[in-house]
Design an enzyme around this catalytic site. Structure first.
Site, PDB file in Angstrom:
ATOM      1  N   SER A 109      -0.345 -12.584   8.082  1.00 31.95           N
ATOM      2  CA  SER A 109      -0.990 -11.976   7.931  1.00 31.95           C
ATOM      3  C   SER A 109      -0.452 -10.347   9.265  1.00 31.95           C
ATOM      4  O   SER A 109      -0.486 -11.003  10.190  1.00 31.95           O
ATOM      5  CB  SER A 109      -2.072 -11.955   9.228  1.00 31.95           C
ATOM      6  OG  SER A 109      -3.239 -10.428   9.168  1.00 31.95           O
TER       7      SER A 109
ATOM      8  N   SER B 277      -7.812  -9.797   8.683  1.00 35.21           N
ATOM      9  CA  SER B 277      -7.899 -10.978   6.908  1.00 35.21           C
ATOM     10  C   SER B 277      -8.403 -12.299   7.288  1.00 35.21           C
ATOM     11  O   SER B 277      -8.409 -13.036   6.984  1.00 35.21           O
ATOM     12  CB  SER B 277      -6.191 -10.697   6.026  1.00 35.21           C
ATOM     13  OG  SER B 277      -5.738 -11.817   7.517  1.00 35.21           O
TER      14      SER B 277
ATOM     15  N   GLU C 194       0.915  -1.298   0.085  1.00 38.37           N
ATOM     16  CA  GLU C 194       0.211  -0.319  -0.126  1.00 38.37           C
ATOM     17  C   GLU C 194       0.728   1.224  -0.162  1.00 38.37           C
ATOM     18  O   GLU C 194       0.655   2.446  -0.691  1.00 38.37           O
ATOM     19  CB  GLU C 194      -0.895   0.019   1.005  1.00 38.37           C
ATOM     20  CG  GLU C 194      -1.806   1.202   1.206  1.00 38.37           C
ATOM     21  CD  GLU C 194      -2.362   1.737   2.329  1.00 38.37           C
ATOM     22  OE1 GLU C 194      -2.641   0.904   3.004  1.00 38.37           O
ATOM     23  OE2 GLU C 194      -2.531   2.470   3.347  1.00 38.37           O
TER      24      GLU C 194
HETATM   25  S1  SF4 Z   1     -10.682  -0.903   5.382  1.00 40.73           S
HETATM   26 FE1  SF4 Z   1      -9.393  -2.820   5.500  1.00 40.73          FE
HETATM   27  S2  SF4 Z   1      -8.629  -2.879   3.615  1.00 40.73           S
HETATM   28 FE2  SF4 Z   1      -9.573  -1.230   3.696  1.00 40.73          FE
HETATM   29  S3  SF4 Z   1      -8.289   0.448   4.457  1.00 40.73           S
HETATM   30 FE3  SF4 Z   1      -9.593  -0.350   6.090  1.00 40.73          FE
HETATM   31  S4  SF4 Z   1      -7.423  -1.829   6.735  1.00 40.73           S
HETATM   32 FE4  SF4 Z   1      -7.413  -1.244   4.508  1.00 40.73          FE
END
Ligand code: SF4
Length: 285
Positions: A225, A269, A125
């Site tokens: 994770s 996750s 990210e």
């Molecule tokens: S909702 Fe989940 S995927 Fe989206 S920014 Fe937050 S942690 Fe990341």
């Protein structure tokens, strides 16, 4: 033995959405669809999606499918371009909150700010956020976005007039505030966006509240994770007995001998069906 589930546990909004998009894509793309990297850090969910027909590729060149699925934490603009140039369809499952951070990094760079991304330099990210900023940079000097993980990294910043800051969405707010406080003294103008999504903090807070009411904690999620591992480490830091498992089959009834109350939490996750299996198994002990 009583079993309690943390109030905020399991799939966050962005991961849940990405998995739904992926399942739908396997139905709507008979020519084949593959995710660029495993869709989430959970081997059981990756296996279930593979059964449904979702492939995994490590780079776009390896794609022998009609469509490429982008994971929730997004990709650099150059990767999207490469997919298009190869004539493949993009199935974009980037979390909308990550997309917002990308757009902000992009507009800060376009307005001439030195972009700082507060986060882990090796996280996909963060790499993508840097790339979105760099692609929009207008200074003509190749002034690349800088990643700051801790106060020590700020030595990279000298004599900068205009700084724009965004955070990796999973940063903890207190850490972000501390780093922004340090940056404040280094710029004539500072623009800060709160791009933290809060899912990580909510899971940690719920876990801490629950840990205070139980004899031990079970943390469920992929061993790969990061956010699940962080939950497990927090349990250990606050001094409660804890186990990190991926599936119910790893549970051992002897761990809980003499215990009356056991708490469960799950990383962002971890799919609900795995958590439900663990709850049922623990109740049967
Ligand atoms: S909702 Fe989940 S995927 Fe989206 S920014 Fe937050 S942690 Fe990341």
């Amino acid at each position: 033995m009583k079993v309690f589930l943390a109030q905020a546990a399991g799939f966050c909004y962005g991961v849940k959405r990405a998995c739904q998009v992926a399942f739908e894509a396997t139905q709507t793309h008979p020519e084949g669809v593959a995710s660029l990297g495993p869709i989430i850090h959970n081997p059981q969910m990756v296996a279930r999606l593979a059964e449904a027909g979702l492939g995994v590729i490590e780079d776009v060149e390896a794609a022998e499918v009609g469509a490429v699925l982008i994971r929730s934490h997004g990709v650099p603009p150059g990767v999207l371009e490469e997919i298009r140039l190869r004539g493949l369809e993009i199935v974009d499952a980037t979390c909308p909150l990550v997309k917002r951070a990308q757009k902000l990094a992009q507009s800060l760079a376009a307005e001439g700010y030195q972009v700082i991304v507060v986060g882990e330099p090796d996280h996909p990210e963060v790499k993508a956020l840097v790339a979105w900023a760099d692609a929009a940079s207008t200074d003509g000097k190749g002034n690349r976005a800088v990643v700051v993980e801790s106060k020590e990294d700020l030595v990279k910043l000298e004599n900068i007039k205009r700084i724009g800051v965004v955070a990796q969405t999973t940063q903890l707010e207190d850490d972000y505030k501390k780093i922004v406080g340090e940056i404040l003294g280094r710029a004539d103008e500072l623009k800060v966006y709160n791009t933290i999504c809060g899912a990580t903090a909510r899971r940690q807070q719920s876990m801490i509240e629950l840990a205070g009411r139980v004899d031990a904690m079970v943390v469920i999620g992929g061993r790969n994770s990061a956010n699940t591992t962080r939950l497990y480490e927090r349990c250990r830091e606050i001094g409660i007995e804890a186990w990190h498992i991926e599936t119910a089959d790893e549970l051992d009834s002897t761990w809980f001998a003499g215990m009356e109350r056991v708490g469960i939490t799950a990383g962002a996750s971890t799919p609900d069906w795995i958590t439900e299996e663990v709850v049922e198994r623990l109740k049967s002990f």
